[in-house]
Design an enzyme around this catalytic site. Structure first.
Site, PDB file in Angstrom:
ATOM      1  CG  ASN A  81       1.598  -8.674  -1.903  1.00  0.00           C
ATOM      2  OD1 ASN A  81       1.598  -9.596  -2.787  1.00  0.00           O
ATOM      3  ND2 ASN A  81       0.216  -8.270  -1.716  1.00  0.00           N
ATOM      4  CB  ALA A 140      -1.988  -6.902  -5.430  1.00  0.00           C
ATOM      5  CG  LEU A 178       6.156  15.409   1.202  1.00  0.00           C
ATOM      6  CD1 LEU A 178       7.226  14.769   2.247  1.00  0.00           C
ATOM      7  CD2 LEU A 178       6.832  16.296   0.332  1.00  0.00           C
ATOM      8  CG  ASP A 208      -1.825  -1.086   1.297  1.00  0.00           C
ATOM      9  OD1 ASP A 208      -2.230  -1.738   0.247  1.00  0.00           O
ATOM     10  OD2 ASP A 208      -1.987  -1.843   2.321  1.00  0.00           O
ATOM     11  CG  HIS A 268      -1.994  -0.548  -7.600  1.00  0.00           C
ATOM     12  ND1 HIS A 268      -1.135  -1.918  -7.515  1.00  0.00           N
ATOM     13  CD2 HIS A 268      -2.244  -0.271  -8.910  1.00  0.00           C
ATOM     14  CE1 HIS A 268      -1.213  -2.163  -8.750  1.00  0.00           C
ATOM     15  NE2 HIS A 268      -1.702  -1.368  -9.583  1.00  0.00           N
ATOM     16  CE  LYS A 310       3.498  -2.622  -4.647  1.00  0.00           C
ATOM     17  NZ  LYS A 310       2.924  -2.248  -3.116  1.00  0.00           N
ATOM     18  N   GLY A 368     -11.093  -3.281   1.863  1.00  0.00           N
ATOM     19  CA  GLY A 368     -11.641  -2.027   2.728  1.00  0.00           C
ATOM     20  C   GLY A 368     -11.325  -1.710   4.158  1.00  0.00           C
ATOM     21  NE  ARG A 369      -8.136  -6.640   5.888  1.00  0.00           N
ATOM     22  CZ  ARG A 369      -7.315  -7.656   5.781  1.00  0.00           C
ATOM     23  NH1 ARG A 369      -7.261  -8.068   6.889  1.00  0.00           N
ATOM     24  NH2 ARG A 369      -6.364  -7.933   4.959  1.00  0.00           N
ATOM     25  CE  LYS A 370     -12.003   2.488  10.846  1.00  0.00           C
ATOM     26  NZ  LYS A 370     -12.159   2.897  12.218  1.00  0.00           N
TER      27      LYS A 370
END
EC number: 6.3.4.4
Length: 419
Positions: free
Chosen positions: A218, A38, A326, A12, A40, A15, A296-298
């Site tokens: 990952n 995976a 950043l 996370d 993103h 990438k 969807g997990r925190k």
């Protein structure tokens, strides 16, 4: 010419965006490990694309994409994801993606078993995505799995799947799983999959003099060999696994880009030395929108851990870094970074292999001043406030690797490139 993009932390890291950026000049983009666990997100032309098993090079109209032999493919998810991309305007995506005939098939059966295995661990759950990745890789290692190329032979799939189901039923008893329905579906997939299945060696030879981009899944700290075992994924997610999966010539690797989030996050169970279970962690989670794309997990949140990043750098040999998110640190008065671990009053000289030992370490922090200036959307180094520049330079000096790209927001354009 080969460029690798690898996660340096717990996944996370972001990438997808640097992969999207680099894929604009790539001829071939490859996934080397993992499966639809995976996840993103890429924002391009105000359209949000979610990727799981498909390589994100599909957004680039001239880039061909390969799902390599080290991956595991959940076929229904492959087609569902492909359809979603086409509905968002990537009409030719199905003509630019291929799957190695040596990749393994992740069945719905594996997802059922994944849940049963997690339940059996009780309080020591790994915290998997529940997608069946671990059981699928287990079948691969025990030489009972099904390869993508075998899907084209109806008899092989049915025989092997029946054997797998019988074995798991002996182990767990009754399974909430419809074997006949999955066999029926794969009879349909046999025809649908055929245009996508290739011998990856033939394809890679075709592109041997081209620009090849490898998209890691990952991250190093989830690697089956080098991660925080047993709280890891079931594949080799680092440099070595990438070379193995895609049969790369190491001498042709031009650059290895390590992707590092400006702070740390982790999904699921396992040691996380710099985790902040307090208002700082909550602030990072809310400001950074830290929720998993796949589950969807925190995400658990904490300060940047340079001890971990040094270890990751030692294994993956990064030649450049992409520091992401950043801008999420813009509103902090001060920012801490983990610079050492102590155990039983003594500084730990090497990164602990034992997860239980890692959970017990005391973290030594260096405190740096915040910048309290909005950096979102910055595209030039000169746009960053002095303290943000110093934060980046501190990371560079500690890891001995230049930070070439700096992510300053979710959009493709929100990126600083330092030449």
């Amino acid at each position: 010419m080969v460029t690798l993009v690898l996660g340096a932390q717990f996944g996370d890291e972001g990438k997808g965006k640097i992969t999207d950026l680099l894929s604009q000049t790539a001829d071939l983009c490859c996934r080397s490990a993992g499966g639809h666990n995976a996840g993103h997100t890429i924002i391009h032309d105000n359209i949000t694309y979610d990727f799981h098993i498909l390589p994100s090079g599909l957004i680039s109209p001239k880039c061909v994409n390969l799902i390599g032999s080290g991956t595991v493919v959940h076929v229904p998810s492959f087609f569902k994801e492909l359809k979603a991309l086409e509905e968002k305007g990537l009409k030719d995506a199905n003509k630019r993606v291929f799957i190695s005939d040596r990749a393994h098939v992740c069945f719905d059966l594996h997802s059922v078993v994944d849940g049963l295995e997690e339940a059996s661990l009780g309080g020591r759950k790994v915290g998997t995505t529940g997608k069946g990745i671990g059981p699928c890789y287990s079948d691969k290692a025990s030489r009972t799995g099904v390869r993508i190329g075998e899907v084209l032979d109806e008899g092989i799939v049915e025989r092997k799947l029946r054997n797998l189901e019988a074995g798991y039923r002996r182990r767990f008893g009754d399974l909430t799983y419809d074997l006949e329905e999955e066999i029926k579906r794969f009879k349909e997939y046999r025809t649908l999959l055929k245009p996508f299945v290739v011998d990856q060696f033939t394809l890679l030879r075709k592109y041997k003099d081209a620009s090849i981009l490898i998209e890691g899944a990952n991250a190093l700290m989830l690697d089956i060999d080098h991660g925080t075992y047993p709280y890891v994924t079931s594949s080799c997610t680092g440099l070595g696994g990438t070379i193995q999966s895609l049969c790369l010539n190491p001498t042709e690797i031009k650059s290895i880009v390590g992707v590092v989030k400006a702070y740390s996050t982790r999904v699921g169970s396992g040691p996380f030395p710099s985790e902040q279970i307090n208002e700082i962690g909550e602030k990072l989670q809310v400001t950074g929108r830290e929720f998993g794309v796949t589950t969807g997990r925190k995400r658990r949140c904490g300060w940047l851990d340079l001890v971990m990043c040094r270890y990751s750098t030692l294994i993956n040999h990064y030649t450049a870094l992409n520091l992401t998110k950043l801008d999420i640190l813009d509103d902090f008065d001060e920012i801490k970074v983990a610079v050492a671990y102590r155990l039983n009053g003594k500084e730990v000289e090497s990164f602990p292999a034992d997860a239980e030992e890692l959970e017990k370490v005391e973290v030594v922090y260096e405190t740096l001043p915040g910048w309290k200036v909005n950096t979102m959307g910055a595209t030039k180094w000169e746009d960053l406030p002095p303290n943000a520049q110093k934060y980046i330079e501190y990371i560079e000096k500690d890891l001995g690797v230049p930070v070439r790209w700096i992510g300053t927001g979710p959009a493709r354009s929100h990126m600083i490139e330092r030449l």
